[in-house]
Design an enzyme around this catalytic site. Sequence first.
Site, PDB file in Angstrom:
ATOM      1  CD  GLU A 171       9.055  41.986  53.920  1.00 25.35           C
ATOM      2  OE1 GLU A 171       8.657  42.700  52.985  1.00 25.35           O
ATOM      3  OE2 GLU A 171       8.555  40.872  54.182  1.00 25.35           O
ATOM      4  CD  GLU A 355       5.256  40.623  57.220  1.00 23.43           C
ATOM      5  OE1 GLU A 355       4.993  40.299  56.040  1.00 23.43           O
ATOM      6  OE2 GLU A 355       5.637  41.757  57.550  1.00 23.43           O
TER       7      GLU A 355
HETATM    8  O1  LGS Z   1       1.560  42.991  53.317  1.00 26.43           O
HETATM    9  C1  LGS Z   1       2.885  42.659  53.130  1.00 26.43           C
HETATM   10  C2  LGS Z   1       3.056  41.178  53.006  1.00 26.43           C
HETATM   11  C3  LGS Z   1       2.242  40.461  51.988  1.00 26.43           C
HETATM   12  O2  LGS Z   1       3.184  39.628  51.271  1.00 26.43           O
HETATM   13  C4  LGS Z   1       3.774  43.138  54.281  1.00 26.43           C
HETATM   14  O3  LGS Z   1       3.594  44.489  54.571  1.00 26.43           O
HETATM   15  C5  LGS Z   1       5.219  42.925  53.921  1.00 26.43           C
HETATM   16  O4  LGS Z   1       6.011  43.052  55.082  1.00 26.43           O
HETATM   17  C6  LGS Z   1       5.523  41.610  53.193  1.00 26.43           C
HETATM   18  O5  LGS Z   1       6.387  41.902  52.144  1.00 26.43           O
HETATM   19  N1  LGS Z   1       4.411  40.908  52.591  1.00 26.43           N
HETATM   20  C7  LGS Z   1       4.434  40.010  51.591  1.00 26.43           C
HETATM   21  N2  LGS Z   1       5.499  39.571  51.025  1.00 26.43           N
HETATM   22  C8  LGS Z   1       5.550  38.523  50.068  1.00 26.43           C
HETATM   23  C9  LGS Z   1       6.683  38.666  49.142  1.00 26.43           C
HETATM   24  C10 LGS Z   1       6.690  37.531  48.167  1.00 26.43           C
HETATM   25  C11 LGS Z   1       7.396  37.937  46.930  1.00 26.43           C
HETATM   26  C12 LGS Z   1       7.302  36.877  45.940  1.00 26.43           C
HETATM   27  C13 LGS Z   1       7.610  37.382  44.579  1.00 26.43           C
HETATM   28  C14 LGS Z   1       7.537  36.244  43.620  1.00 26.43           C
HETATM   29  C15 LGS Z   1       7.388  36.698  42.225  1.00 26.43           C
END
Ligand code: LGS
Length: 451
Positions: A171, A355
């Site tokens: 990411e 993921e």
């Molecule tokens: O724990 C992280 C997970 C949890 O949700 C992990 O290390 C990452 O690689 C990853 O980014 N992860 C994650 N991402 C969710 C991103 C959603 C963003 C939504 C924002 C909306 C306002």
Amino acid sequence: MSPSADKDFSFPKGFLWGAATAAHQIEGSPLADGAGPSIWTRFAHTPGMTLNGDTGDVACDHYRRWKDDVRLMRELGLQAYRFSVSWSRILPEGTGRVNQAGLDFYSRLVDELLANDIEPLLTLYHWDLPAALDDRGGWLNRDCADWFAEYGRVLYRALDGRVKKWVTLNEPWVVTDGGYLHGALAPGHRSRFEAPIASHNLMRAHGAAVQAYRAEGAHEIGLVVNIEPKYPASDSEADAAATRRAHAYMNEQYLHPALLGRYPPELKEIFGDAWPDFPEEDFRLIVQPLDFVGINYYTRSVTAADASYPLKAGAVRQPLGTYTETGWEVFPQGLTDLLLWFKRTYGDLPVYITENGAAFFDPAVAEDGRVRDPLRIDYLRKHLSAIHDAIAAGVDIRGYMAWSLLDNLEWSLGYSKRFGIIHVNYGTQERTPKDSARWYSGIIESHGRGL
Ligand code: LGS
């Protein structure tokens, strides 16, 4: 009605079922056995940067409990395990001297996985840059491409063959948006000028690590991106333009240079005078043939024009939507849409879902030893069904890694959000597979037919 009612779920032969974690989020003991500090150890120990001041000093104590954790994976029938290596365990100063004890930790882990028939997927960089390299400018220093290739080479030489699936970066969007633009993640900078430079250097580092792999390794290497479909909140011109910007910023900013060798034009519009003219030769380094792309999917965004900086686009909450504990909308159809967009835009590259998962309020471990998490089961089932739809429409999807194997440290949100299919009691470090883990185990056993 369950989504399975009218479908025959057959997943391709060889489709890999697994779960994922990352070093800083589970290992603990960040300075053990000669390791150097990472930017996350430093950031979490800076007052005010994480919720409740939570750090990764203990986390899930996986650094000491790795053998038990592999046994749990085996008991659940996992076929693959995606984890990351902590760069500063291997090279405490980021470059130069190799710390054999750090290397040995991952070498033993890989051996244990293989002995249990679990295929390792190794991520080189899941956000924990050696602090010593941050002191030299971190991702803002163009030398980071050489540093990253050097680090990659050490691991390829030690583990390639035992590890057959490698990931350069996890990411890059989050690394830059969180670490250099908005400052919520390490190293905590807030600069419209730094963000494009950090992004570009991350991609140069990715390219250099893939090149180094071709010289040293004989298996597969790819890039993991987090992408989410953007849908306009209305049919106004302004919302359509905001959606286009948001899509370019999040979904194309890294895949375009890695796979097409150029940036989408919207980035210049978004960053204005902060967008540098990058040297043409950089793109020759960045665009390396990849064996696969890993996609992390959690949610979609319904996008409207607004005054926010610098995108001038924001997400609109859906009054009838279902939201997880992190406030992200549950939208499985978005994953199918995204996978079809990926194939249309970048062609037939193999894809892993590296993921996917959700934090929900889980009840405590009940007296009968169960953790009842029906919402997580529902989330996982619907997303697997969405993946199946994309496979049926011709997308070459090779595997699925649930996020996460264990409840763990959710970066700046500390231990407050539980994404695991296995519950962790942070007081005793006791692990308890949740109902979702047992359900997932059954899905793996039936190769998806149980959906
Ligand atoms: O724990 C992280 C997970 C949890 O949700 C992990 O290390 C990452 O690689 C990853 O980014 N992860 C994650 N991402 C969710 C991103 C959603 C963003 C939504 C924002 C909306 C306002």
